[in-house]
Structure formats: structure tokens, C-alpha cells
Design an enzyme around this catalytic site. Structure first.
Site, PDB file in Angstrom:
ATOM      1  N   HIS A 127      -6.166  -6.011  -1.679  1.00 52.70           N
ATOM      2  CA  HIS A 127      -4.976  -5.275  -1.284  1.00 52.70           C
ATOM      3  C   HIS A 127      -3.932  -6.213  -0.682  1.00 52.70           C
ATOM      4  O   HIS A 127      -4.182  -6.871   0.326  1.00 52.70           O
ATOM      5  CB  HIS A 127      -5.415  -4.253  -0.232  1.00 52.70           C
ATOM      6  CG  HIS A 127      -4.685  -2.954  -0.291  1.00 52.70           C
ATOM      7  ND1 HIS A 127      -4.554  -2.220  -1.432  1.00 52.70           N
ATOM      8  CD2 HIS A 127      -4.065  -2.238   0.686  1.00 52.70           C
ATOM      9  CE1 HIS A 127      -3.892  -1.101  -1.157  1.00 52.70           C
ATOM     10  NE2 HIS A 127      -3.578  -1.101   0.116  1.00 52.70           N
ATOM     11  N   ASP A 183      -8.991  -4.922  -6.104  1.00 54.90           N
ATOM     12  CA  ASP A 183      -8.588  -3.843  -5.212  1.00 54.90           C
ATOM     13  C   ASP A 183      -8.843  -2.472  -5.832  1.00 54.90           C
ATOM     14  O   ASP A 183      -8.276  -2.155  -6.880  1.00 54.90           O
ATOM     15  CB  ASP A 183      -7.105  -3.993  -4.886  1.00 54.90           C
ATOM     16  CG  ASP A 183      -6.601  -2.947  -3.902  1.00 54.90           C
ATOM     17  OD1 ASP A 183      -7.439  -2.254  -3.290  1.00 54.90           O
ATOM     18  OD2 ASP A 183      -5.378  -2.848  -3.743  1.00 54.90           O
ATOM     19  N   SER A 214       0.830  -1.203   0.000  1.00 53.46           N
ATOM     20  CA  SER A 214       0.000   0.000   0.000  1.00 53.46           C
ATOM     21  C   SER A 214       0.867   1.256   0.000  1.00 53.46           C
ATOM     22  O   SER A 214       1.724   1.406  -0.872  1.00 53.46           O
ATOM     23  CB  SER A 214      -0.967  -0.048   1.200  1.00 53.46           C
ATOM     24  OG  SER A 214      -2.006   0.866   1.028  1.00 53.46           O
TER      25      SER A 214
END
Length: 492
Positions: free
Chosen positions: A437, A411, A179
Site C-alpha cells: 500500500h 497490496d 488509499s
């Protein structure tokens, strides 16, 4: 042969005893939405043993030499002494409580790697100040965080050399992140290529986006026709009831404290998006589709999902969305909310606004809502300069090398990542119904954490295994290309 193994085991054990004697200091200082990696409980970590070192506060000032104590962790059980690689796992916009027991641990065992992880400046216990006033946040940025990682990398390598009684030479380093830390992982290889053999940038949000309409569009695509229709109808009904009796509606969701309607609608939008982001689409889709088919109240069904899953199981606090809460400048366990919004409002934006047509989320979650939040929480003149951020890092045109980009097909954040491969920067999309994710590292679903990133619950575990095989091949190749010289490693 067994005698040789036994003797080597004794050598390793005694050496590890030396390594784990790094000095520690205790600090007396006691998660953001959507990007937050939430997992809990003992057994979910390879280690939770805190370590500390002195970090420079401002890496870009020639005269400010202040320092603060920054927390890190190390895991040496798999380390091949003395020349094994070192895996640097980047912590991001949350309290870093240890080194997570995910697929990186599996890779560490395979490659005989030590694993170290540095807490992001300002977050958790690594706060330079006792107050998080806007003025005190001026040193909170991805640029400073990258320099933190570089300084830490040098500090740790020097400490290791000292323990090995080695005056020259270095271990090969490889960097990992998911991320925002995934973006930091890619950017670290971009800005400090001589300090790492390569990086894995999982679900890496390298593109700063002012109006991130693709996020909502991906939620609709991941939901499928039936669920998308139910979500859109729910949003319409919520907007109608908000106008009729907002107080009653907010109480239904346990969100009566969210006085600003935009905060409330953002809370509801995130609640839906999180199910797809973290690989749990059925948690939201199944009850809504069933309620829609049965002619039941969609708002009641959605409120049940929000309270039981998003707030209950997933553990998101309603106050995370309260702008009055975001104004709190005290250093607490909830500070990550304010800190991440500062980074959003100054660097990266990622404004998850409603598209002009066919949106899932309410049109109240627009650009003006975000800009007003930035001004209200941090003061006049605070807004994200995404152009400068993308000029500095390159966005999805990042001109790095030896970076692996991975994304989950469902995602919503993947549209801020690099999805087009280039010769020295491969990109892999893991495709399955619940691939979200960080699937390549966390498995399916991503929350709660699957120990060792077990992929067995993914609807297409073969897709995960294939991506992991490619990741392993690249790590193996790039580590082998780090040439040991008299002055250390040459990173090419």
C-alpha cells in the site's frame, strides 16, 4: 553568484516569516483497520504546527450555514516564492497529526512547492459535534469531504494572495493521497478539475465493493504456496478450537473482550492481511512456515505473531474490532474506528468477505457479519449503497483526466483501484515481493514510515524508481500545462 544566492535567501526567509504568521486558533477537543496509515514519533513529519479555519458543515444545504473549525498544516521551506506550485496532501480516516516526511516532501523540494494538508472532517480534532451519534454523523461522507477540500483550496489561495499583495493570479495546485485519500485525490480532480493541475492517486480505492472477495484472494496470492497453506491450516485450527473453547482461544490472542466470534475472526484475518498490505510478508510467513515444517502448533505461532507484531509493533488495538467499542459516541482519540465504519456502512462497503473456495479468512467473516455490524453499531436501515457511490464517481471507469494511479503488486486493496491505464489517466503497478500500500510514496515496508519514502529496502528498488520517474514526468508536464491568465490559472 554566491552574493546573488545569499540575497535571494534573505528575501525567501523574510517572506516565509510572513507566510508562517497565518492566524491560529486552538480547539479544546482532543486508527481504522486495514486502510489506516500508521506512523509515529517526532522526525516523521515535515511539520506538526496546527492551523485552523472555519469550514461549512453542510455544503449541499441552501439554508444550513453552520460552520466548524477544521485543522490543517502547511510546510513552506521549499516554496519557490511567489509562483511555486502548491501540493495539497489529503488526510483521511485517521487523526492527522502533521505533514508526513515521505516522498511527497522530496517532490516538493524538486518542484519548489508549498505543501498543505487538511484533516478530514470528523476525524482527529476536526469534529463538528461533541457527540458522534448516528444522527450527528449525517454530514460525514466523501462528497462533503471533497467540498471541504475545494473550499480550503480557495481559502488558502486567497490567504496566500493577500500575503503576496497579489490581487489576481493563482499558484498551480497538485493533489496527493494514499488509499481512501488516494480515492479522494482522484475524485477531487474528477469533480473539481478547474481547481487542480492534476492528482496522484496512490493505492486509490475508487471502486466501492459490496463483497470484496478479491481482497482475500490477493492475500493468498501474495503469500505464496507454502505460506498460504499455513495460513489456511491456521484458520481451520482456530475455527475448531473456537467451537471447543472460545474463551480460552481468545485469551491466547489477548482478545478475550471480543465476545462476537465474527469480530474475533475479523481481527485474526486483518492481522494476516496487514503484513502483505504494508510490505512485511515475512513477519507472518516466516514463523508460520517454519512452525508448519517443524510440526509445531500453528495457532500458538500465529498468536505470537498477532501479539508481538500486529498489536505490539504495528500498534492495532484489539478494541478496534469490538462492536461495543464501535458504539461509543464520545469524541476521543479512538473515534476513528467508529467514524470509518460509518463511511463503510453507508458509502463504500469494501466488505472483505471470505471467497466461496480456497479462502484464507474464516467463512464467519461474510456479508451477513458486515450487515449485522452496521445495524448493531449504527441502527436500523444503515447499509452501504455502493451502486449510488459508483454511479456518482464511476468506480474503475472513472472519467477523469490528469490522474496518476499507482499500486503495489502485493497490496490486497489494488483490486479496488484503477489498474488499467488510459491515455490521460496512466496507471502503474510497482512490482516486488514487499510492494504494498502506497509504495510509491512510502517506500518499503510502509510501516513504520521510511523517511522521504526511501526505496532502498524494497526487494525491487528499480521498480519503485521507475514508477517515481514516471510520476515526476507527469507532474512536470501537467504543472506546465496550467496556463497563467489575467484571471488566474486555466486548468486544462
Amino acid at each position: 553568484m554566491s552574493m546573488m544566492r545569499h540575497g535571494w535567501a534573505l528575501i525567501v526567509a523574510s517572506s516565509l516569516l510572513l507566510f508562517t504568521s497565518f492566524p491560529t486558533v486552538s480547539l479544546g477537543i482532543s486508527p481504522p483497520r486495514s486502510l489506516l496509515d500508521r506512523f509515529s514519533a517526532s522526525g516523521r513529519y515535515l511539520t506538526t504546527q496546527e492551523q485552523w479555519f472555519n469550514q461549512t458543515l453542510d455544503h449541499f444545504s441552501p439554508y444550513d450555514h453552520r460552520q466548524f473549525q477544521q485543522r490543517y498544516y502547511e510546510f513552506l521551506d521549499y516554496f519557490r516564492i511567489p509562483d511555486g506550485p502548491i501540493f495539497l496532501v489529503i488526510c483521511g480516516e485517521y487523526t492527522c497529526s502533521g505533514i508526513s516526511n515521505d516522498y511527497i516532501g522530496v517532490l516538493a523540494k524538486k518542484f519548489g512547492a508549498a505543501v498543505v494538508s487538511l484533516e478530514h472532517r470528523y476525524y482527529g480534532k476536526s469534529s463538528p459535534f461533541k457527540s458522534l451519534s448516528t444522527e450527528n454523523l449525517r454530514h460525514l461522507s466523501s462528497k462533503q469531504a471533497l467540498f471541504d477540500l475545494a473550499v480550503f483550496r480557495q481559502y488558502y489561495q486567497d490567504s496566500l494572495n493577500l500575503k503576496l499583495n497579489r490581487s489576481v493570479g493563482e499558484n498551480p495546485w497538485f493533489v496527493f493521497g494514499i488509499s481512501y485519500p488516494g480515492a479522494l485525490s482522484a475524485w477531487f480532480r474528477l469533480k473539481f478539475p478547474h481547481l487542480t493541475c492534476g492528482s496522484l492517486a496512490s493505492s486509490a480505492v475508487v471502486l466501492s465493493v459490496y463483497n470484496f472477495t478479491e481482497f482475500d484472494q490477493q492475500v493468498g496470492e501474495s503469500a505464496g504456496a507454502e505460506c498460504k497453506t499455513a495460513l489456511q491450516e491456521t484458520t481451520k485450527l482456530v475455527e475448531q478450537r473456537l467451537a471447543e473453547d472460545g474463551k480460552k482461544l481468545k485469551s491466547l490472542f489477548g482478545a478475550a473482550d471480543l465476545e462476537i466470534d465474527g469480530d474475533f475472526m475479523y481481527f485474526l484475518a486483518d492481522a494476516a492481511a496487514t503484513a502483505f498490505q504494508y510490505g512485511n510478508p515475512d513477519k507472518v510467513c516466516k514463523p508460520l512456515v517454519e512452525a508448519n515444517k517443524a510440526g509445531e502448533d500453528l495457532v500458538d505461532a500465529y498468536a505470537k505473531y498477532v501479539k508481538e507484531y500486529y498489536v505490539g509493533t504495528f500498534g492495532v488495538g484489539v478494541q478496534t474490532y469490538n462492536q461495543e467499542h464501535l458504539k461509543n459516541t464520545a469524541v476521543t482519540e479512538d473515534s476513528a474506528d467508529r467514524l470509518w465504519w460509518f463511511q463503510v456502512c453507508t458509502e463504500v462497503a469494501y466488505f472483505q468477505v471470505a471467497p466461496a473456495n480456497d479462502s484464507i479468512r474464516s467463512s464467519k467473516v461474510d456479508t451477513r457479519y458486515h450487515l449485522d455490524l452496521c445495524k448493531n453499531v449504527f441502527g436500523e436501515g444503515i447499509f452501504p449503497d455502493v451502486t449510488s457511490t459508483n454511479i456518482y464517481y464511476g468506480g474503475t471507469n472513472i472519467a477523469g483526466s490528469k490522474i496518476i494511479f499507482t499500486n503495489g503488486s502485493q497490496d490486497p486493496w489494488r483490486h479496488a483501484s484503477k489498474q488499467t491505464p488510459s491515455p490521460d489517466m496512466p496507471s502503474y503497478t510497482v512490482t516486488c515481493y514487499n510492494c504494498g500500500h502506497g509504495t510509491d510514496i512510502r517506500g518499503c515496508p510502509q510501516s513504520p514510515l521510511n523517511l522521504e519514502g526511501n526505496e532502498k529496502n524494497c526487494t525491487n528498488p528499480d521498480a519503485v524508481r521507475k514508477a517515481r520517474a514516471k510520476i515526476t514526468d507527469h507532474i512536470d508536464l501537467w504543472l506546465s500545462q496550467c496556463k497563467d491568465t489575467d484571471d488566474g490559472f486555466s486548468f486544462i
